[in-house]
Design an enzyme around this catalytic site. Structure first.
Site, PDB file in Angstrom:
ATOM      1  N   ILE A 175      39.119 100.219  38.911  1.00 32.65           N
ATOM      2  CA  ILE A 175      39.947  99.016  38.840  1.00 32.65           C
ATOM      3  C   ILE A 175      39.487  98.114  37.709  1.00 32.65           C
ATOM      4  O   ILE A 175      40.293  97.617  36.917  1.00 32.65           O
ATOM      5  CB  ILE A 175      39.908  98.244  40.172  1.00 32.65           C
ATOM      6  CG1 ILE A 175      40.367  99.134  41.319  1.00 32.65           C
ATOM      7  CG2 ILE A 175      40.775  96.992  40.092  1.00 32.65           C
ATOM      8  CD1 ILE A 175      41.760  99.689  41.160  1.00 32.65           C
ATOM      9  N   GLU A 235      25.169 101.722  33.126  1.00 30.36           N
ATOM     10  CA  GLU A 235      25.295 101.679  31.669  1.00 30.36           C
ATOM     11  C   GLU A 235      26.297 102.704  31.141  1.00 30.36           C
ATOM     12  O   GLU A 235      27.002 102.444  30.160  1.00 30.36           O
ATOM     13  CB  GLU A 235      23.929 101.902  31.010  1.00 30.36           C
ATOM     14  CG  GLU A 235      23.284 103.241  31.332  1.00 30.36           C
ATOM     15  CD  GLU A 235      21.989 103.451  30.567  1.00 30.36           C
ATOM     16  OE1 GLU A 235      22.071 103.789  29.380  1.00 30.36           O
ATOM     17  OE2 GLU A 235      20.914 103.289  31.164  1.00 30.36           O
ATOM     18  N   LYS A 258      41.601  96.652  53.932  1.00 28.09           N
ATOM     19  CA  LYS A 258      40.657  96.954  55.003  1.00 28.09           C
ATOM     20  C   LYS A 258      39.942  95.702  55.507  1.00 28.09           C
ATOM     21  O   LYS A 258      39.214  95.756  56.501  1.00 28.09           O
ATOM     22  CB  LYS A 258      39.646  97.992  54.522  1.00 28.09           C
ATOM     23  CG  LYS A 258      40.271  99.357  54.258  1.00 28.09           C
ATOM     24  CD  LYS A 258      39.283 100.335  53.663  1.00 28.09           C
ATOM     25  CE  LYS A 258      39.919 101.711  53.490  1.00 28.09           C
ATOM     26  NZ  LYS A 258      41.111 101.699  52.610  1.00 28.09           N
ATOM     27  N   LEU A 282      45.608 104.972  44.013  1.00 30.83           N
ATOM     28  CA  LEU A 282      45.707 106.384  43.652  1.00 30.83           C
ATOM     29  C   LEU A 282      44.870 106.694  42.414  1.00 30.83           C
ATOM     30  O   LEU A 282      44.991 106.035  41.390  1.00 30.83           O
ATOM     31  CB  LEU A 282      47.169 106.744  43.362  1.00 30.83           C
ATOM     32  CG  LEU A 282      48.100 106.801  44.572  1.00 30.83           C
ATOM     33  CD1 LEU A 282      49.548 106.914  44.107  1.00 30.83           C
ATOM     34  CD2 LEU A 282      47.742 107.964  45.465  1.00 30.83           C
ATOM     35  N   VAL A 310      41.383 109.428  47.877  1.00 32.93           N
ATOM     36  CA  VAL A 310      41.733 110.703  48.481  1.00 32.93           C
ATOM     37  C   VAL A 310      42.333 111.702  47.485  1.00 32.93           C
ATOM     38  O   VAL A 310      42.138 112.912  47.622  1.00 32.93           O
ATOM     39  CB  VAL A 310      42.691 110.464  49.676  1.00 32.93           C
ATOM     40  CG1 VAL A 310      44.057 109.989  49.190  1.00 32.93           C
ATOM     41  CG2 VAL A 310      42.830 111.705  50.517  1.00 32.93           C
TER      42      VAL A 310
END
Length: 596
Positions: free
Chosen positions: A276, A299, A392, A431, A437
């Site tokens: 992300i 690093e 979550k 994804l 997954v």
């Protein structure tokens, strides 16, 4: 002359005809230049070019007729009409004959002209194109124009009933999408290309699912917007990806509001080497910040994203910082040195079973690390701080979700007392991110299976990595302070369906790659939620983006948890974090007794 029109069969080669010929010659070249006829690529000529030829010839004939009328008071109307027809026939005919030759050579019937689609694929392809619209026609022509030939075009499939059993771009429209199975079997099709870039994702998902039942090799064109903007070519066919089967349109960005916030600013991303974080960096540089600080603990990952970004043609200064968010003094120093206007906090532990086994590390990284970066932002007067959270964190039964919910509490508490705008963004499953997954399924398929799924009824919300990063940036632009942003990710997807689709996309059947159910892992939920019942706010703040209502909590329990981390056993720590995240009374009472 006493009459207006002259007989063109008398004195054909007189002075009038000479003037007519010269005026016609000059006017034709003049109008051809004006209409750009000498700048056309006639190999790709179409109706537009034909209309141009007709316009040029007509105007030149009219001009010649007016010159003849003014000079001699008469018009050779029959000669001009015949000249008009011959010009269109000869000028237009020779150009379109050249186009036909360059496209088909000396082939009389180009119906089964072969064309190359997949480079370096030695297998003979019998190709069916789904969609006989403009994209399908462009695709067929480009395939036919290919210099390398290893694909045989069979025809089109299209749901427009007015096109059924007609010929488009020399290829027959063989039926509708409901007949894909029958057509593929009858014509021995082994390759299908979807040329429907403007159709919604739900319909694309249905067609892909139908096609994959009879043909393993299914590909699709890019989005029509990318074709129109010139970002990709219509012949850039790609393999169908798992994102195509989610049945949801991607979330768009308010580009102007983001650019007005980011352009010319110093921006810091923690966890910049992660899935992300690195995508947030890629999106950020498009908005031309003055300086981008890439902060991460590993690093190698920071080196990788830095080397990628320096290849871009950007003016942004890239600063690499190797630091651990748990090192409070180091984080405060970095923020003080660079004084960023925006901080996007993506550094976190996110693997549910691993955090169940290592609750102290989850608290140290997800809670204490967040607290360090957030308080550093507060003390340095950062304009906005965006926490990357997770779905979550809603009613969490596990340590990972609980620590992310407590991290939300940390930034919400700071937002009540700080000039810095503190917000959180909750993601679904991303994804292709590390530890997700999809990479696991791909590895299992590549090794011959089986694909392991925890439970046949388990569902999850999914989003793509670019969507996730865009949501973070949009949240930063929309931030007013204290909000929890969530994305409308459509309907949740069953994990087992995702596994089946990925098996089919990989060219296998469930008999070849079986699916095994191995039970729910520690801390996992059967389904995820985006907002708890108390947080639900049904009115979107931006298309497909919602803000959850803030839930009251007592922050002194969070502080006590952090301060007495080393004194708690792993089991006590797990219980405290889960109870605190869910605002349960037992742990609150026990902690109150210890505080007092």
């Amino acid at each position: 002359m006493s009459h207006f029109f002259l007989n063109p069969y008398v004195a054909v080669f007189d002075g009038i005809m000479l003037v007519l010929s010269l005026s016609l010659l000059v006017s034709h070249h003049l109008f051809s230049g004006i209409f750009g006829m000498y700048k056309k690529k006639w190999r790709y000529a179409s109706t537009e070019e034909l209309i141009g030829i007709i316009s040029v010839v007509t105007l030149s004939i009219v001009t010649a007729a007016l010159i003849q009328l003014v000079s001699f008071g008469a018009i050779y109307e029959r000669a001009l009409v015949v000249t008009w027809m011959l010009h269109i026939l000869l000028i237009g005919g020779i150009r379109f004959a050249w186009q036909y030759y360059k496209t088909y050579g000396f082939t009389i019937n180009p119906k089964f002209k072969k064309a190359r689609i997949i480079k370096k694929d030695p297998n003979h392809q019998r190709t069916l194109i789904i969609g006989a619209g403009s994209a399908g026609r462009m695709l067929a022509r480009q395939m036919m124009n290919s210099s390398e030939v290893d694909a045989e075009l069979i025809g089109f499939v299209d749901d427009d009933f007015t096109m059924q059993h007609l010929t488009v771009a020399t290829l027959p429209v063989l039926g509708s999408t409901n007949e894909i199975k029958t057509i593929a079997s009858e014509y021995q099709v082994n390759h299908i290309v979807l040329a429907m870039p403007s159709v919604d994702n739900e319909r694309i998902k249905e067609i892909i699912t139908e096609s994959k039942q009879v043909v393993n090799n299914v590909q699709t064109l890019p989005m029509i917007e990318d074709i129109a903007m010139g970002n990709v070519s219509v012949n850039q066919i790609r393999d169908v990806q798992i994102e195509d089967l989610l049945g949801r349109e991607p979330v768009e960005l308010d580009i102007n509001s983001i650019e007005s916030e980011i352009k010319g600013q110093t921006v810091m991303v923690t966890g910049a080497g992660g899935s992300i974080g690195s995508e947030i960096c890629r999106q950020l540089v498009k908005f031309r910040p003055k300086r981008l600080i890439l902060l991460g603990h590993g690093e190698n990952s920071i080196y990788t994203i830095h080397m990628e970004l320096i290849q871009y043609d950007i003016d942004t200064e890239l600063v690499t910082v190797i630091a651990d968010v748990q090192d409070r003094e180091r984080i405060f120093q970095v923020v003080q040195d660079y004084t960023p206007s925006y901080i996007y906090h993506a550094a976190a532990h996110k693997h549910v079973p691993l955090m169940e086994a290592n609750p102290k590390e989850a608290v140290k990284n997800n809670v204490i690390g967040t607290k360090n970066v957030a308080e550093a932002a507060h003390h340095a007067g950062v304009k906005a701080f965006v926490l990357v959270s997770t779905d979550k964190a809603v009613n969490p039964p596990n340590v990972m979700g609980s620590t992310k919910r407590i991290a939300e509490m940390v930034v919400q508490n700071l937002g009540r007392q700080s000039r810095t705008k503190f917000v959180a963004v909750r993601f679904g499953n991303v994804l292709g991110s590390r530890g997700s997954v999809i990479p696991l399924f791909k590895t299992q398929i590549a090794s011959g299976g089986p694909v392991t799924v925890t439970h046949p009824d388990m569902t999850r919300y999914f989003m793509t990595i670019p969507e996730a990063s865009r949501l973070v940036l949009q949240a930063g632009a929309l931030a007013r302070g204290g909000e929890v942003f969530v994305l409308d990710m459509g309907e949740p997807v069953r994990i087992v369906d995702l596994a089946k689709n990925l098996i089919h996309l990989s060219g296998f059947t469930e008999e070849q790659i079986p699916i095994h159910f191995n039970g729910i892992r520690p801390g996992e939920k059967m389904y995820e939620e985006l907002l708890s019942d108390k947080e639900v706010n049904k009115k979107p703040v931006f298309p497909k983006i919602f803000i959850g209502n803030t839930i009251d909590f007592d922050y002194k329990f969070v502080e006590y948890l952090v301060e007495h981390l080393s004194e708690s056993s792993a089991e006590d720590l797990k219980k405290y974090t889960i109870d605190l995240a869910n605002n349960r009374l037992p742990s609150r009472k026990k902690l109150m007794e210890q505080v007092l």
